[in-house]
Design a protein around this motif. Structure first.
Motif, PDB file in Angstrom:
ATOM      1  N   UNK A 276       0.826  -1.201   0.000  1.00 37.89           N
ATOM      2  CA  UNK A 276       0.000   0.000   0.000  1.00 37.89           C
ATOM      3  C   UNK A 276       0.866   1.259   0.000  1.00 37.89           C
ATOM      4  N   UNK A 277       1.766   1.355   0.971  1.00 35.33           N
ATOM      5  CA  UNK A 277       2.760   2.420   1.068  1.00 35.33           C
ATOM      6  C   UNK A 277       3.807   1.948   2.070  1.00 35.33           C
ATOM      7  N   UNK A 278       4.952   2.647   2.187  1.00 34.30           N
ATOM      8  CA  UNK A 278       6.007   2.162   3.080  1.00 34.30           C
ATOM      9  C   UNK A 278       5.494   1.839   4.481  1.00 34.30           C
ATOM     10  N   UNK A 279       5.680   0.586   4.901  1.00 38.82           N
ATOM     11  CA  UNK A 279       5.270   0.160   6.225  1.00 38.82           C
ATOM     12  C   UNK A 279       3.829  -0.287   6.341  1.00 38.82           C
ATOM     13  N   UNK A 280       3.071  -0.181   5.255  1.00 36.59           N
ATOM     14  CA  UNK A 280       1.658  -0.591   5.278  1.00 36.59           C
ATOM     15  C   UNK A 280       1.362  -1.441   4.042  1.00 36.59           C
ATOM     16  N   UNK A 281       0.770  -2.611   4.279  1.00 36.94           N
ATOM     17  CA  UNK A 281       0.405  -3.515   3.199  1.00 36.94           C
ATOM     18  C   UNK A 281      -1.103  -3.725   3.189  1.00 36.94           C
ATOM     19  N   UNK A 282      -1.599  -4.318   2.125  1.00 42.61           N
ATOM     20  CA  UNK A 282      -3.047  -4.509   2.003  1.00 42.61           C
ATOM     21  C   UNK A 282      -3.358  -5.884   1.426  1.00 42.61           C
ATOM     22  N   UNK A 283      -4.369  -6.531   1.992  1.00 39.09           N
ATOM     23  CA  UNK A 283      -4.923  -7.749   1.421  1.00 39.09           C
ATOM     24  C   UNK A 283      -6.296  -7.388   0.871  1.00 39.09           C
ATOM     25  N   UNK A 284      -6.563  -7.837  -0.351  1.00 35.11           N
ATOM     26  CA  UNK A 284      -7.831  -7.522  -1.005  1.00 35.11           C
ATOM     27  C   UNK A 284      -8.463  -8.803  -1.533  1.00 35.11           C
ATOM     28  N   UNK A 285      -9.731  -9.005  -1.199  1.00 35.83           N
ATOM     29  CA  UNK A 285     -10.461 -10.181  -1.657  1.00 35.83           C
ATOM     30  C   UNK A 285     -11.657  -9.713  -2.477  1.00 35.83           C
ATOM     31  N   UNK A 286     -11.761 -10.213  -3.711  1.00 41.16           N
ATOM     32  CA  UNK A 286     -12.851  -9.815  -4.605  1.00 41.16           C
ATOM     33  C   UNK A 286     -13.790 -11.003  -4.795  1.00 41.16           C
ATOM     34  N   UNK A 287     -15.021 -10.843  -4.347  1.00 37.29           N
ATOM     35  CA  UNK A 287     -16.041 -11.876  -4.473  1.00 37.29           C
ATOM     36  C   UNK A 287     -16.843 -11.627  -5.747  1.00 37.29           C
ATOM     37  N   UNK A 288     -16.797 -12.585  -6.679  1.00 33.34           N
ATOM     38  CA  UNK A 288     -17.560 -12.489  -7.925  1.00 33.34           C
ATOM     39  C   UNK A 288     -18.723 -13.472  -7.871  1.00 33.34           C
ATOM     40  N   UNK A 289     -19.903 -13.022  -8.237  1.00 33.97           N
ATOM     41  CA  UNK A 289     -21.086 -13.879  -8.137  1.00 33.97           C
ATOM     42  C   UNK A 289     -22.166 -13.388  -9.100  1.00 33.97           C
ATOM     43  N   UNK A 290     -23.165 -14.229  -9.288  1.00 35.40           N
ATOM     44  CA  UNK A 290     -24.330 -13.854 -10.098  1.00 35.40           C
ATOM     45  C   UNK A 290     -25.536 -13.839  -9.158  1.00 35.40           C
ATOM     46  N   UNK A 291     -26.052 -12.669  -8.840  1.00 40.66           N
ATOM     47  CA  UNK A 291     -27.148 -12.579  -7.875  1.00 40.66           C
ATOM     48  C   UNK A 291     -28.456 -13.181  -8.385  1.00 40.66           C
ATOM     49  N   UNK A 292     -29.183 -13.763  -7.442  1.00 46.08           N
ATOM     50  CA  UNK A 292     -30.497 -14.343  -7.728  1.00 46.08           C
ATOM     51  C   UNK A 292     -31.537 -13.530  -6.958  1.00 46.08           C
ATOM     52  N   UNK A 293     -32.776 -13.601  -7.401  1.00 49.15           N
ATOM     53  CA  UNK A 293     -33.842 -12.857  -6.728  1.00 49.15           C
ATOM     54  C   UNK A 293     -33.945 -13.243  -5.256  1.00 49.15           C
ATOM     55  N   UNK A 294     -33.659 -14.504  -4.944  1.00 45.26           N
ATOM     56  CA  UNK A 294     -33.767 -14.964  -3.559  1.00 45.26           C
ATOM     57  C   UNK A 294     -32.689 -14.361  -2.657  1.00 45.26           C
ATOM     58  N   UNK A 295     -31.638 -13.764  -3.273  1.00 43.87           N
ATOM     59  CA  UNK A 295     -30.546 -13.181  -2.493  1.00 43.87           C
ATOM     60  C   UNK A 295     -30.863 -11.787  -1.967  1.00 43.87           C
ATOM     61  N   UNK A 296     -31.981 -11.210  -2.409  1.00 45.88           N
ATOM     62  CA  UNK A 296     -32.313  -9.853  -1.992  1.00 45.88           C
ATOM     63  C   UNK A 296     -32.412  -9.759  -0.465  1.00 45.88           C
TER      64      UNK A 296
END
Length: 266
Positions: free
Chosen positions: A208-228
Motif C-alpha cells: 500500500x505504502x512504506x510500512x503498510x500492506x493490504x490484502x484484497x479479496x474480490x467476491x464475484x457472483x451472479x445474484x439471484x432474486x432470492x438473495x435480496x
C-alpha cells in the motif's frame, strides 16, 4: 463451489523493499562515503500480531557480501555506550534482552543494504525507539542513532473495508471487494466471506505504502432474486488470533417480466 484465485503479482515481499524512486536511487551506488540509513520514524502495530519495519542503509567503501556484515537492532541511546546498549536483535542471542528473545528476526539481506526487521508477538510496551547497527569485522562499526523507528501499538484490529454497488441485478455478474491494511506482510491477514453460494474469489496482496500492506479479496457472483436483503460478511483474521468483520446487505433488483397479449378481431 468456491473457486479461490490468489494474485501475488502486486505483492512486494518483506525483504524486497524500495520506499520510492528517490530511495532506490539513493542506495544504488556501489561505493559510498557516508554512513546513512532510511527507516520509517513511526509505524503502527497490532498487539499480538507482528510488525515489519522497512530499513535500508549504506556505509563507506565498496559493497560487501552478507557474510562479511553483522546487523543488530537496539534501543536508542542518546550517547553511544556499548556497555549499556540494549539489543532487541543480535546474532549472539545472549546479547538480546529477555523481553525480545525469540521475537525478532532480520528479513533483509545485508549484502543488498537491506536491514528490514520483524518483531513478532507485538506487546504494548514495544515502543522503542529502535535503531539499526552495522558491524564490519576488521573495518568499523556504526549505530544509526539519527534514524530510528518508534512503534505505536493498538489493541483493536482495523475493520475490513467493503466496496460494492448500491444495487445488484438478478442474473447479472457482480462483485464485492473486501480489503484490509496491515503491518505484517510475513504473516498476512486471511479474509473470508459468509456467502454460501457458487462464486469465485480473487485475492490480491499489495504494498500500500512504506510500512503498510493490504490484502484484497474480490467476491464475484451472479445474484439471484432470492438473495435480496441477504447479509454478506467479510471477516479478517490477523496473525496472533485477533479478528474483525464488516457486513453489508445485498439489494437485488428482479428481472422485469413481460407478458404479450394477442387479440384477434372477427
Amino acid at each position: 463451489m468456491i473457486n479461490v484465485v490468489e494474485n501475488v503479482n502486486k505483492y512486494v515481499f518483506c525483504y524486497l523493499f524500495s520506499f520510492s524512486l528517490h530511495s532506490t536511487a539513493f542506495f544504488s551506488p556501489v561505493f559510498s562515503a557516508e554512513w546513512e540509513a532510511e527507516v520509517l520514524a513511526n509505524i503502527n502495530a497490532l498487539t499480538g500480531s507482528c510488525v515489519v519495519v522497512p530499513c535500508r542503509f549504506r556505509y563507506p567503501g565498496g559493497q560487501k557480501p552478507s557474510s562479511r556484515l553483522s546487523g543488530l537492532w537496539h534501543l536508542h541511546q542518546k550517547e553511544e555506550n556499548l556497555n549499556t546498549k540494549q539489543y532487541i536483535l543480535a546474532a549472539e542471542v545472549s546479547k538480546v534482552i529477555d523481553s525480545f528473545k525469540d521475537r525478532t528476526r532480520l528479513l533483509g539481506k545485508l549484502g543488498d543494504d537491506n536491514c528490514t526487521l520483524e518483531i513478532d508477538g507485538v506487546k504494548d510496551h514495544d515502543n522503542g525507539p529502535f535503531c539499526f547497527r552495522i558491524e564490519i569485522p576488521d573495518q568499523d562499526n556504526f549505530s544509526f542513532r539519527e534514524g530510528c523507528v518508534s512503534i505505536r501499538s493498538f489493541d483493536t484490529p482495523e475493520k475490513p473495508k467493503l466496496t460494492y454497488k448500491e444495487k445488484s441485478y438478478e442474473g447479472r455478474p457482480d462483485t464485492i471487494t473486501c480489503s484490509v491494511t496491515h503491518t505484517c506482510p510475513s504473516h498476512m491477514p486471511v479474509l473470508t466471506w459468509s456467502w454460501p453460494f457458487d462464486n469465485e474469489i480473487i485475492i490480491h496482496y499489495n504494498n500500500h505504502k512504506p510500512g503498510i500492506w493490504e490484502v484484497q479479496s474480490i467476491l464475484s457472483f451472479i445474484p439471484n432474486a432470492r438473495d435480496d436483503d441477504s447479509d454478506i460478511t467479510c471477516t479478517a483474521k490477523f496473525h496472533g488470533g485477533k479478528s474483525s468483520e464488516s457486513k453489508m446487505s445485498l439489494r437485488v433488483k428482479r428481472k422485469m417480466g413481460f407478458t404479450l397479449l394477442f387479440t384477434s378481431s372477427v
